[in-house]
Design an enzyme around this catalytic site. Sequence first.
Site, PDB file in Angstrom:
ATOM      1  N   TRP A  12       0.833  -1.206   0.000  1.00 52.70           N
ATOM      2  CA  TRP A  12       0.000   0.000   0.000  1.00 52.70           C
ATOM      3  C   TRP A  12       0.865   1.252   0.000  1.00 52.70           C
ATOM      4  CZ3 TRP A  12      -3.797  -2.126  -1.905  1.00 52.70           C
ATOM      5  CH2 TRP A  12      -4.269  -3.355  -1.443  1.00 52.70           C
ATOM      6  N   ASP A  60      -1.348   6.780   6.575  1.00 49.50           N
ATOM      7  CA  ASP A  60      -2.389   5.816   6.218  1.00 49.50           C
ATOM      8  C   ASP A  60      -2.546   4.867   7.404  1.00 49.50           C
ATOM      9  OD1 ASP A  60      -3.962   3.753   5.283  1.00 49.50           O
ATOM     10  OD2 ASP A  60      -2.739   3.322   3.513  1.00 49.50           O
ATOM     11  N   LYS A  86     -11.597  -2.278   8.276  1.00 47.59           N
ATOM     12  CA  LYS A  86     -10.763  -3.053   9.192  1.00 47.59           C
ATOM     13  C   LYS A  86     -11.271  -2.919  10.629  1.00 47.59           C
ATOM     14  CE  LYS A  86      -7.694  -3.224   5.709  1.00 47.59           C
ATOM     15  NZ  LYS A  86      -7.352  -4.386   4.912  1.00 47.59           N
TER      16      LYS A  86
END
Length: 355
Positions: free
Chosen positions: A99, A166, A190
């Site tokens: 990511w 992030d 999540k």
Amino acid sequence: MKKHNFYAGPSILSPYTIQKTAEAIQDFSDMGLSILEISHRSKQFQAVMDEAVALTKELLHLPENYHVLFLGGGASLQFCMVPFNLLNKKAAYINTGTWATNAIKEAKLFGDVEVLASSEDTKFNYIPKNFTIPNDVDYFHFTSNNTIYGTEIRHDFDTEVPVVCDMSSDIFSREFDPTKYSLIYAGAQKNLAPSGVTIVIVKEDILGKVNREIPTMLDYRTHIKKGSMFNTPPVLPIYSALMTLRYYKEMGGVKAMEKLDMEKATLLYDEIDRNKLFTGTVAEEDRSIMNVCFVMKPDYAELEKDFMEFATSKGIVGIKGHRSVGGFRASLYNALPLDSVKVLVDAMKEFEAKH
């Protein structure tokens, strides 16, 4: 059979969140209508948005000059939205996994990107250290938790440069100093809600400094001004997020979540280190408390499929490692009960005894 949900995302939600969301789908706020069909401009949904913002600020101890947004597009949209709004000349990133790699790729479309450090040389099994954040960049970006590889940065960086993070897979799982950050973003699937909404926390004075025109929809100032309702927001995931935030507050807040998450992670890592069949895949000092990655030891590699089937027979789901790395991954998000980790640990012990 009871299921023990270790999926990495979309992932487990608290029974409270699921029950309250299901009730709202049937009848929202005694309106005689489902939340799926009401106007996002209604006073009833405005109350949902207002409370979700207020609870986020309360749980994360956000100062007044920070805005909370609920946007679409996932964290992947933020990979380009961040540099679109913040990158004027140069930005600094560290590369700790897939990511982060994707975020770097997008940022390069808007200006110079300096990759300060990377752990790609050993397939991202550690967090790079001993790098210096330069003072001449518009911002410094890092990914706090790496779901695929199981590493995590559990500290705040002390720098005068604006910090962007992030936190998609560990937000609300650890306490942090919000004043050390200028922008935080996290996909909700999540630790917060079903997929479909992204939470963005942005410090007001970071915006309006780039020399480019920003499309209306991609400008954070648009969403601040319109209270996350410039266009129709993802109503259902936002409502589920509110239910989760209420649940966190009832449980004692982020501090209580962190204590439970540490207990779960310690229990599982201790078993991985003790068990003769398994081994961890990342540097011990960089282990994630959210995503625990492990494999069979080389002498027992042929037992991987057998263990997966054995775990499934115990009601354990979602422990298959990411397709890019293989092995096993147990995601220990806030909603996962300690008892589920105990079931996994017991299964590992029983499988070891058999082999």
